[in-house]
Write a protein that holds these residues in place. Structure first.
Motif, PDB file in Angstrom:
ATOM      1  N   GLY A  98       0.791  -1.228   0.000  1.00 51.12           N
ATOM      2  CA  GLY A  98       0.000   0.000   0.000  1.00 51.12           C
ATOM      3  C   GLY A  98       0.818   1.269   0.000  1.00 51.12           C
ATOM      4  N   THR A  99       1.940   1.251   0.719  1.00 50.73           N
ATOM      5  CA  THR A  99       2.772   2.451   0.829  1.00 50.73           C
ATOM      6  C   THR A  99       4.236   2.095   0.667  1.00 50.73           C
ATOM      7  OG1 THR A  99       3.127   2.269   3.216  1.00 50.73           O
ATOM      8  CG2 THR A  99       1.137   3.453   2.493  1.00 50.73           C
ATOM      9  N   GLY A 100       5.037   3.100   0.370  1.00 49.86           N
ATOM     10  CA  GLY A 100       6.476   2.889   0.230  1.00 49.86           C
ATOM     11  C   GLY A 100       7.134   2.437   1.516  1.00 49.86           C
ATOM     12  N   GLY A 101       6.544   2.781   2.643  1.00 48.05           N
ATOM     13  CA  GLY A 101       7.090   2.388   3.936  1.00 48.05           C
ATOM     14  C   GLY A 101       7.018   0.891   4.185  1.00 48.05           C
ATOM     15  N   GLU A 102       6.192   0.195   3.440  1.00 52.05           N
ATOM     16  CA  GLU A 102       6.041  -1.244   3.618  1.00 52.05           C
ATOM     17  C   GLU A 102       7.060  -2.064   2.817  1.00 52.05           C
ATOM     18  OE1 GLU A 102       2.019  -2.410   2.701  1.00 52.05           O
ATOM     19  OE2 GLU A 102       1.225  -0.584   3.590  1.00 52.05           O
ATOM     20  N   VAL A 103       7.792  -1.416   1.923  1.00 50.83           N
ATOM     21  CA  VAL A 103       8.674  -2.132   1.002  1.00 50.83           C
ATOM     22  C   VAL A 103       9.717  -2.974   1.723  1.00 50.83           C
ATOM     23  CG1 VAL A 103      10.409  -1.881  -0.815  1.00 50.83           C
ATOM     24  CG2 VAL A 103       8.371  -0.470  -0.848  1.00 50.83           C
ATOM     25  N   LYS A 104      10.446  -2.386   2.639  1.00 49.96           N
ATOM     26  CA  LYS A 104      11.537  -3.094   3.306  1.00 49.96           C
ATOM     27  C   LYS A 104      11.023  -4.346   4.018  1.00 49.96           C
ATOM     28  CE  LYS A 104      15.420  -2.299   6.414  1.00 49.96           C
ATOM     29  NZ  LYS A 104      16.108  -1.324   7.249  1.00 49.96           N
ATOM     30  N   HIS A 105       9.969  -4.199   4.775  1.00 52.62           N
ATOM     31  CA  HIS A 105       9.395  -5.336   5.498  1.00 52.62           C
ATOM     32  C   HIS A 105       8.873  -6.392   4.516  1.00 52.62           C
ATOM     33  CE1 HIS A 105       7.478  -7.576   8.689  1.00 52.62           C
ATOM     34  NE2 HIS A 105       6.337  -7.550   8.005  1.00 52.62           N
ATOM     35  N   PHE A 106       8.196  -5.955   3.459  1.00 53.00           N
ATOM     36  CA  PHE A 106       7.650  -6.873   2.467  1.00 53.00           C
ATOM     37  C   PHE A 106       8.761  -7.713   1.845  1.00 53.00           C
ATOM     38  CE2 PHE A 106       6.331  -8.069  -1.801  1.00 53.00           C
ATOM     39  CZ  PHE A 106       5.048  -8.546  -1.593  1.00 53.00           C
ATOM     40  N   LEU A 107       9.866  -7.069   1.468  1.00 51.26           N
ATOM     41  CA  LEU A 107      10.959  -7.781   0.824  1.00 51.26           C
ATOM     42  C   LEU A 107      11.690  -8.729   1.773  1.00 51.26           C
ATOM     43  CD1 LEU A 107      12.366  -4.975  -1.476  1.00 51.26           C
ATOM     44  CD2 LEU A 107      11.078  -7.004  -2.157  1.00 51.26           C
ATOM     45  N   GLN A 108      11.605  -8.489   3.074  1.00 57.07           N
ATOM     46  CA  GLN A 108      12.190  -9.407   4.051  1.00 57.07           C
ATOM     47  C   GLN A 108      11.315 -10.637   4.234  1.00 57.07           C
ATOM     48  OE1 GLN A 108      12.576  -6.937   7.515  1.00 57.07           O
ATOM     49  NE2 GLN A 108      14.584  -6.153   6.920  1.00 57.07           N
ATOM     50  N   GLU A 109      10.018 -10.488   4.043  1.00 59.97           N
ATOM     51  CA  GLU A 109       9.056 -11.563   4.297  1.00 59.97           C
ATOM     52  C   GLU A 109       8.703 -12.387   3.059  1.00 59.97           C
ATOM     53  OE1 GLU A 109       7.824 -12.350   7.383  1.00 59.97           O
ATOM     54  OE2 GLU A 109       9.235 -10.835   8.120  1.00 59.97           O
ATOM     55  N   LYS A 110       8.706 -11.773   1.899  1.00 61.44           N
ATOM     56  CA  LYS A 110       8.234 -12.426   0.670  1.00 61.44           C
ATOM     57  C   LYS A 110       9.377 -12.662  -0.311  1.00 61.44           C
ATOM     58  CE  LYS A 110       3.817 -12.165   1.739  1.00 61.44           C
ATOM     59  NZ  LYS A 110       2.935 -13.275   1.883  1.00 61.44           N
ATOM     60  N   SER A 111       9.216 -13.681  -1.126  1.00 61.18           N
ATOM     61  CA  SER A 111      10.186 -14.001  -2.166  1.00 61.18           C
ATOM     62  C   SER A 111       9.850 -13.212  -3.430  1.00 61.18           C
ATOM     63  CB  SER A 111      10.126 -15.502  -2.458  1.00 61.18           C
ATOM     64  OG  SER A 111      10.848 -15.806  -3.623  1.00 61.18           O
ATOM     65  N   VAL A 112      10.868 -12.561  -4.006  1.00 57.96           N
ATOM     66  CA  VAL A 112      10.703 -11.833  -5.259  1.00 57.96           C
ATOM     67  C   VAL A 112      11.788 -12.313  -6.219  1.00 57.96           C
ATOM     68  CG1 VAL A 112      10.743  -9.568  -6.381  1.00 57.96           C
ATOM     69  CG2 VAL A 112       9.745  -9.803  -4.102  1.00 57.96           C
ATOM     70  N   ARG A 113      11.386 -12.627  -7.437  1.00 59.89           N
ATOM     71  CA  ARG A 113      12.325 -13.060  -8.464  1.00 59.89           C
ATOM     72  C   ARG A 113      12.214 -12.110  -9.646  1.00 59.89           C
ATOM     73  NH1 ARG A 113      14.217 -18.074  -7.244  1.00 59.89           N
ATOM     74  NH2 ARG A 113      14.847 -18.641  -9.354  1.00 59.89           N
ATOM     75  N   VAL A 114      13.364 -11.655 -10.125  1.00 57.77           N
ATOM     76  CA  VAL A 114      13.417 -10.788 -11.297  1.00 57.77           C
ATOM     77  C   VAL A 114      14.162 -11.554 -12.383  1.00 57.77           C
ATOM     78  CG1 VAL A 114      14.229  -8.588 -12.233  1.00 57.77           C
ATOM     79  CG2 VAL A 114      13.423  -8.707  -9.863  1.00 57.77           C
ATOM     80  N   ASN A 115      13.485 -11.808 -13.473  1.00 56.49           N
ATOM     81  CA  ASN A 115      14.046 -12.600 -14.573  1.00 56.49           C
ATOM     82  C   ASN A 115      14.588 -13.943 -14.089  1.00 56.49           C
ATOM     83  OD1 ASN A 115      13.455 -10.525 -16.423  1.00 56.49           O
ATOM     84  ND2 ASN A 115      15.342  -9.473 -15.890  1.00 56.49           N
ATOM     85  N   GLY A 116      13.864 -14.553 -13.154  1.00 51.39           N
ATOM     86  CA  GLY A 116      14.226 -15.876 -12.651  1.00 51.39           C
ATOM     87  C   GLY A 116      15.236 -15.899 -11.523  1.00 51.39           C
ATOM     88  N   GLU A 117      15.796 -14.752 -11.172  1.00 50.16           N
ATOM     89  CA  GLU A 117      16.803 -14.667 -10.111  1.00 50.16           C
ATOM     90  C   GLU A 117      16.209 -14.016  -8.866  1.00 50.16           C
ATOM     91  OE1 GLU A 117      20.015 -15.776 -10.333  1.00 50.16           O
ATOM     92  OE2 GLU A 117      19.522 -16.559 -12.331  1.00 50.16           O
ATOM     93  N   PRO A 118      16.468 -14.575  -7.681  1.00 51.88           N
ATOM     94  CA  PRO A 118      15.969 -13.948  -6.446  1.00 51.88           C
ATOM     95  C   PRO A 118      16.568 -12.546  -6.283  1.00 51.88           C
ATOM     96  CG  PRO A 118      16.971 -16.090  -5.992  1.00 51.88           C
ATOM     97  CD  PRO A 118      17.236 -15.779  -7.423  1.00 51.88           C
TER      98      PRO A 118
END
Length: 71
Positions: free
Chosen positions: A24-44
């Motif tokens: 919802g907000t930019g302030g949530e980004v850091k926490h979100f990225l610590q908790e969830k897996s994100v892959r860009v072009n197949g790479e974490p």
């Protein structure tokens, strides 16, 4: 897979997550990225400043898969 259009050369991963409605907000980004897996072009990747360009494929745990397109 959903398309997210950008009108600039690149968008940061943090801005992208807001645009894709994964957070919802930019302030949530850091926490979100610590908790969830994100892959860009197949790479974490968990760098909120990662530059995404047209053609990049982004997979976000619990949110979906996206392609960055030109607007």
């Amino acid at each position: 897979m959903k398309n997210i259009g950008i009108s600039t050369e690149y968008i940061t991963l943090g801005q992208f997550l807001k645009l894709a409605d994964c957070i919802g907000t930019g302030g949530e980004v850091k926490h979100f990225l610590q908790e969830k897996s994100v892959r860009v072009n197949g790479e974490p990747d968990n760098r909120r400043g990662r530059k995404l360009r047209v053609g990049d494929l982004v997979e976000v745990e619990g949110c979906g898969s996206y392609t960055v397109t030109a607007r």
